[in-house]
Write a protein that holds these residues in place. Structure first.
Motif, PDB file in Angstrom:
ATOM      1  N   ARG A  86       0.858  -1.182   0.000  1.00 43.34           N
ATOM      2  CA  ARG A  86       0.000   0.000   0.000  1.00 43.34           C
ATOM      3  C   ARG A  86       0.888   1.224   0.000  1.00 43.34           C
ATOM      4  NH1 ARG A  86      -1.255  -1.674   5.621  1.00 43.34           N
ATOM      5  NH2 ARG A  86      -2.987  -2.769   4.660  1.00 43.34           N
ATOM      6  N   GLY A  87       0.333   2.327  -0.423  1.00 44.92           N
ATOM      7  CA  GLY A  87       1.150   3.525  -0.446  1.00 44.92           C
ATOM      8  C   GLY A  87       0.366   4.769  -0.772  1.00 44.92           C
ATOM      9  N   SER A  88       1.124   5.819  -0.980  1.00 45.26           N
ATOM     10  CA  SER A  88       0.558   7.103  -1.366  1.00 45.26           C
ATOM     11  C   SER A  88       1.465   7.732  -2.404  1.00 45.26           C
ATOM     12  CB  SER A  88       0.404   8.014  -0.147  1.00 45.26           C
ATOM     13  OG  SER A  88       1.665   8.226   0.460  1.00 45.26           O
ATOM     14  N   GLY A  89       0.897   8.641  -3.169  1.00 41.63           N
ATOM     15  CA  GLY A  89       1.687   9.283  -4.205  1.00 41.63           C
ATOM     16  C   GLY A  89       0.857  10.265  -5.000  1.00 41.63           C
ATOM     17  N   ARG A  90       1.253  10.455  -6.238  1.00 42.09           N
ATOM     18  CA  ARG A  90       0.623  11.420  -7.135  1.00 42.09           C
ATOM     19  C   ARG A  90       0.238  10.720  -8.434  1.00 42.09           C
ATOM     20  NH1 ARG A  90      -0.431  15.864  -4.665  1.00 42.09           N
ATOM     21  NH2 ARG A  90      -0.357  17.082  -6.558  1.00 42.09           N
ATOM     22  N   ALA A  91      -0.905  11.093  -8.969  1.00 40.33           N
ATOM     23  CA  ALA A  91      -1.390  10.521 -10.222  1.00 40.33           C
ATOM     24  C   ALA A  91      -1.302  11.555 -11.339  1.00 40.33           C
ATOM     25  CB  ALA A  91      -2.835  10.052 -10.067  1.00 40.33           C
ATOM     26  N   THR A  92      -0.977  11.081 -12.511  1.00 45.37           N
ATOM     27  CA  THR A  92      -0.920  11.904 -13.712  1.00 45.37           C
ATOM     28  C   THR A  92      -1.804  11.262 -14.771  1.00 45.37           C
ATOM     29  OG1 THR A  92       1.382  12.454 -13.213  1.00 45.37           O
ATOM     30  CG2 THR A  92       0.617  12.921 -15.438  1.00 45.37           C
ATOM     31  N   ILE A  93      -2.612  12.073 -15.423  1.00 45.24           N
ATOM     32  CA  ILE A  93      -3.510  11.597 -16.475  1.00 45.24           C
ATOM     33  C   ILE A  93      -2.921  11.995 -17.824  1.00 45.24           C
ATOM     34  CG2 ILE A  93      -5.838  11.729 -17.446  1.00 45.24           C
ATOM     35  CD1 ILE A  93      -5.802  10.615 -14.608  1.00 45.24           C
ATOM     36  N   THR A  94      -2.803  11.037 -18.746  1.00 38.74           N
ATOM     37  CA  THR A  94      -2.345  11.323 -20.103  1.00 38.74           C
ATOM     38  C   THR A  94      -3.237  10.574 -21.093  1.00 38.74           C
ATOM     39  OG1 THR A  94      -0.754   9.502 -20.054  1.00 38.74           O
ATOM     40  CG2 THR A  94       0.073  11.679 -19.430  1.00 38.74           C
ATOM     41  N   PRO A  95      -3.390  11.092 -22.295  1.00 38.55           N
ATOM     42  CA  PRO A  95      -4.199  10.373 -23.298  1.00 38.55           C
ATOM     43  C   PRO A  95      -3.568   9.013 -23.624  1.00 38.55           C
ATOM     44  CG  PRO A  95      -3.747  12.618 -24.010  1.00 38.55           C
ATOM     45  CD  PRO A  95      -2.887  12.368 -22.805  1.00 38.55           C
ATOM     46  N   ASP A  96      -4.407   8.038 -23.886  1.00 40.92           N
ATOM     47  CA  ASP A  96      -3.973   6.727 -24.366  1.00 40.92           C
ATOM     48  C   ASP A  96      -4.630   6.539 -25.738  1.00 40.92           C
ATOM     49  OD1 ASP A  96      -2.834   4.200 -24.507  1.00 40.92           O
ATOM     50  OD2 ASP A  96      -4.323   3.257 -23.204  1.00 40.92           O
ATOM     51  N   GLU A  97      -4.255   7.423 -26.661  1.00 41.89           N
ATOM     52  CA  GLU A  97      -4.926   7.520 -27.958  1.00 41.89           C
ATOM     53  C   GLU A  97      -4.927   6.214 -28.742  1.00 41.89           C
ATOM     54  OE1 GLU A  97      -3.168  10.894 -29.874  1.00 41.89           O
ATOM     55  OE2 GLU A  97      -3.942  12.269 -28.352  1.00 41.89           O
ATOM     56  N   ASP A  98      -3.842   5.491 -28.724  1.00 39.69           N
ATOM     57  CA  ASP A  98      -3.777   4.209 -29.432  1.00 39.69           C
ATOM     58  C   ASP A  98      -4.206   3.042 -28.550  1.00 39.69           C
ATOM     59  OD1 ASP A  98      -2.822   5.500 -31.710  1.00 39.69           O
ATOM     60  OD2 ASP A  98      -0.731   5.283 -31.071  1.00 39.69           O
ATOM     61  N   LYS A  99      -4.608   3.350 -27.325  1.00 41.18           N
ATOM     62  CA  LYS A  99      -5.043   2.351 -26.338  1.00 41.18           C
ATOM     63  C   LYS A  99      -3.948   1.324 -26.052  1.00 41.18           C
ATOM     64  CE  LYS A  99      -9.800   3.280 -27.339  1.00 41.18           C
ATOM     65  NZ  LYS A  99     -10.949   2.942 -28.103  1.00 41.18           N
ATOM     66  N   THR A 100      -2.720   1.789 -26.086  1.00 34.42           N
ATOM     67  CA  THR A 100      -1.575   0.917 -25.816  1.00 34.42           C
ATOM     68  C   THR A 100      -1.598   0.394 -24.386  1.00 34.42           C
ATOM     69  OG1 THR A 100      -0.295   2.166 -27.425  1.00 34.42           O
ATOM     70  CG2 THR A 100       0.953   0.782 -25.906  1.00 34.42           C
ATOM     71  N   VAL A 101      -1.831   1.284 -23.429  1.00 37.88           N
ATOM     72  CA  VAL A 101      -1.885   0.866 -22.021  1.00 37.88           C
ATOM     73  C   VAL A 101      -3.045  -0.100 -21.826  1.00 37.88           C
ATOM     74  CG1 VAL A 101      -2.238   1.642 -19.645  1.00 37.88           C
ATOM     75  CG2 VAL A 101      -0.751   2.955 -21.171  1.00 37.88           C
ATOM     76  N   LEU A 102      -4.201   0.244 -22.367  1.00 34.94           N
ATOM     77  CA  LEU A 102      -5.360  -0.635 -22.231  1.00 34.94           C
ATOM     78  C   LEU A 102      -5.085  -2.012 -22.828  1.00 34.94           C
ATOM     79  CD1 LEU A 102      -8.273  -1.211 -21.464  1.00 34.94           C
ATOM     80  CD2 LEU A 102      -8.970  -0.135 -23.617  1.00 34.94           C
ATOM     81  N   ARG A 103      -4.486  -2.069 -23.986  1.00 33.46           N
ATOM     82  CA  ARG A 103      -4.160  -3.372 -24.608  1.00 33.46           C
ATOM     83  C   ARG A 103      -3.212  -4.180 -23.719  1.00 33.46           C
ATOM     84  NH1 ARG A 103      -6.027  -3.607 -29.795  1.00 33.46           N
ATOM     85  NH2 ARG A 103      -6.530  -1.589 -30.721  1.00 33.46           N
ATOM     86  N   ASP A 104      -2.202  -3.514 -23.159  1.00 32.95           N
ATOM     87  CA  ASP A 104      -1.284  -4.199 -22.240  1.00 32.95           C
ATOM     88  C   ASP A 104      -2.050  -4.792 -21.054  1.00 32.95           C
ATOM     89  OD1 ASP A 104       0.882  -3.494 -23.822  1.00 32.95           O
ATOM     90  OD2 ASP A 104       1.602  -1.920 -22.456  1.00 32.95           O
ATOM     91  N   LEU A 105      -3.002  -4.033 -20.525  1.00 36.14           N
ATOM     92  CA  LEU A 105      -3.759  -4.493 -19.369  1.00 36.14           C
ATOM     93  C   LEU A 105      -4.712  -5.632 -19.733  1.00 36.14           C
ATOM     94  CD1 LEU A 105      -4.436  -1.051 -17.672  1.00 36.14           C
ATOM     95  CD2 LEU A 105      -2.756  -2.793 -17.019  1.00 36.14           C
ATOM     96  N   LEU A 106      -5.296  -5.574 -20.910  1.00 38.19           N
ATOM     97  CA  LEU A 106      -6.141  -6.685 -21.361  1.00 38.19           C
ATOM     98  C   LEU A 106      -5.319  -7.968 -21.502  1.00 38.19           C
ATOM     99  CD1 LEU A 106      -8.282  -4.727 -23.948  1.00 38.19           C
ATOM    100  CD2 LEU A 106      -9.173  -5.900 -21.918  1.00 38.19           C
ATOM    101  N   GLU A 107      -4.118  -7.852 -22.010  1.00 35.29           N
ATOM    102  CA  GLU A 107      -3.215  -9.016 -22.100  1.00 35.29           C
ATOM    103  C   GLU A 107      -2.895  -9.542 -20.701  1.00 35.29           C
ATOM    104  OE1 GLU A 107      -1.980 -10.780 -24.636  1.00 35.29           O
ATOM    105  OE2 GLU A 107      -2.883  -9.552 -26.214  1.00 35.29           O
ATOM    106  N   ARG A 108      -2.560  -8.635 -19.803  1.00 29.45           N
ATOM    107  CA  ARG A 108      -2.149  -9.017 -18.443  1.00 29.45           C
ATOM    108  C   ARG A 108      -3.270  -9.697 -17.659  1.00 29.45           C
ATOM    109  NH1 ARG A 108       0.899  -8.001 -13.847  1.00 29.45           N
ATOM    110  NH2 ARG A 108      -0.116  -6.888 -12.145  1.00 29.45           N
ATOM    111  N   TYR A 109      -4.483  -9.136 -17.723  1.00 24.67           N
ATOM    112  CA  TYR A 109      -5.577  -9.633 -16.890  1.00 24.67           C
ATOM    113  C   TYR A 109      -6.471 -10.660 -17.577  1.00 24.67           C
ATOM    114  CZ  TYR A 109      -4.453  -6.367 -13.191  1.00 24.67           C
ATOM    115  OH  TYR A 109      -3.809  -5.712 -12.177  1.00 24.67           O
TER     116      TYR A 109
END
Length: 155
Positions: A86-109
């Motif tokens: 567990r922890g604390s920190g800071r979040a940053t929002i950036t566009p995922d226009e090509d859905k690269t992050v989402l695709r990585d997560l779909l593969e992972r989960y």
């Protein structure tokens, strides 16, 4: 620089966050000052010591994090033996226009993008963002030893 306390050192935390395939539970503040918590899929970027998530650009949490980037989070097992980070920190929002992050997560989960859920999430008319969580403090725990003999803990 991230502060590490608890059961594991930096390498142990990185190994756990890389291997665990439970969602991160993310807490933040609403614009009215209330607390908000949600679960998101994540991957751990060990080089940058950062959790990376994805969500719809229209999700309420995107607005919340743009207004106040401070977060708390937890990645932990749901079954004995209990362990996690567990922890604390800071979040940053950036566009995922090509859905690269989402695709990585779909593969992972889900092991791929061949599902009705993946098809819906990857729809061309759906805007996606990446949520990058930069931890400032991490605390880890592992109750494996103390839970020996508890049903489900001896695996």
């Amino acid at each position: 620089m991230t502060a590490y306390t608890g059961e594991w050192d930096r390498a142990g935390v990185a190994a756990y966050l890389t291997d665990a395939t439970v969602p991160v539970r993310l807490a933040c503040r609403t614009p009215a000052g209330g607390l908000w918590m949600l679960s998101l899929w994540y991957r751990f970027d060990a080089d940058d010591e950062r959790l990376v998530c994805a969500t719809s650009a229209d999700a309420d949490v995107v607005d919340y994090l743009r207004r106040d980037a401070g977060v708390a989070f937890e990645v932990s097992t749901n079954d004995p033996p209990y362990r996690g980070v567990r922890g604390s920190g800071r979040a940053t929002i950036t566009p995922d226009e090509d859905k690269t992050v989402l695709r990585d997560l779909l593969e992972r989960y889900l092991g791929g993008t061949d599902s009705s859920l993946a098809e819906r999430l990857l729809a061309p008319d759906r805007d996606e963002v990446a949520v990058r969580i930069d931890p400032e403090r991490l605390y880890s725990w592992d109750f494996t030893e103390r839970m020996r003999g508890v049903s489900g803990a001896d695996s």
